[in-house]
Design an enzyme around this catalytic site. Structure first.
Site: not given
Ligand code: DGL
Length: 284
Positions: A52, A83, A202
């Site tokens: 995402y 997330c 993240c």
């Molecule tokens: N685990 C997501 C976050 O904490 C990752 C986001 C992604 O899918 O790029 O931002």
């Protein structure tokens, strides 16, 4: 009739929903389960559409809302956006615009606020780094939230666009990951050499911890979110017993993914340290 509907609503119970774009939220779920093993959990990874982090605000909001609706349809009364990207780009809209219409008694919580709450007590130099997806960095959510609680802290954000793909493609412990991990750490510390604490903003990044510690200079505090999010949720449920009562307590965890169930099952089994089942679902 109205009274019957109301009493049915009061009785509504379900697992805690935990949502991430992919595997990263497992790092949060693992800590939450360790802290509160009594509850049931329903994990949803939108692996088919991950990452995402490079997507626009509107798309992340749309995908996250679909996931929340799905978890609500499965009976979840409380959903954690495990997330940062979704927390940064979709949480406020969902809380303010969508929840009142969907069901004002349910709750959606994020992972940024619980992380930001601890940083003021950790940094001595008052220079803090954030490593996160391009979307989270661009949103400036960490800067804004830290400024509210600890306005004396200087925040430098470093986007790490390759880190999530390394995790999603199972390259996080392979030699190829070294270059990208080192590059971003060096870049951040070059931009602000006074940084003494770095937030891994993240939920995928704890999977890269081996490499991160390898290239992080000694003395820099690496702040992982999982434990803080778990403690914050425990505190939330203590302060909101009416919500705690609406969570079922079988001690189970179910896993849903929008990609291949078997691949997800294998990875989640290794990561969670127990044999799991996964089911494929489609959102939207
Ligand atoms: N685990 C997501 C976050 O904490 C990752 C986001 C992604 O899918 O790029 O931002």
């Amino acid at each position: 009739m109205v009274r019957m509907v109301e009493s049915q609503m009061t009785k509504a119970k379900g697992p805690v929903g935990v949502f991430d774009s992919g595997y990263g939220g497992l790092t949060i779920l693992r800590q939450i389960r360790k802290t509160m093993p009594q509850y049931d959990y329903l994990y949803l990874g939108d692996n088919a559409r991950a990452p995402y982090g490079t997507r626009s605000f509107d798309v992340v909001y749309e995908f996250t809302l679909q996931a929340v609706r799905y978890l609500f349809s499965q009976g979840c009364q409380l959903v954690i956006l495990a997330c940062n990207t979704a927390s940064a780009k979709a949480l406020r809209n969902i809380q303010q615009k969508d929840l009142p219409q969907l069901d004002p008694r349910r709750r959606v919580l994020g992972v940024i606020r619980p992380t930001v709450e601890v940083v003021g007590n950790i940094s001595k130099t008052r220079h803090v780094g954030i490593m996160a997806t391009p979307g989270t960095i661009r949103s400036r959510t960490y800067e804004l939230e830290i400024a509210k609680l600890s306005p004396d802290i200087q925040v430098t954000g470093e986007a790490c666009p390759m880190w999530v793909p390394l995790v999603e493609n199972e390259e996080y412990d392979k030699p190829g990951a070294d270059y990208f991990v080192r590059q971003r750490i060096d870049n951040l510390l070059r931009r602000d050499p006074l940084i003494d604490s770095i937030i891994l903003g993240c939920t995928h990044y704890p999977l890269l911890l081996g490499k991160i510690h390898q290239y992080m200079p000694a003395g820099i505090h690496v702040i992982e979110q999982g434990g803080y999010v778990a403690e914050s949720l425990k505190d939330y449920l203590f302060r909101h017993p009416e919500m705690a009562e609406r969570i079922t307590t079988g001690g189970t965890a179910r896993f849903l993914t929008t990609e291949q169930a078997e691949t997800f099952r294998q990875k989640a089994t290794t990561f969670m340290g127990e044999t799991l089942c996964a089911e494929r679902v489609s959102l939207g």
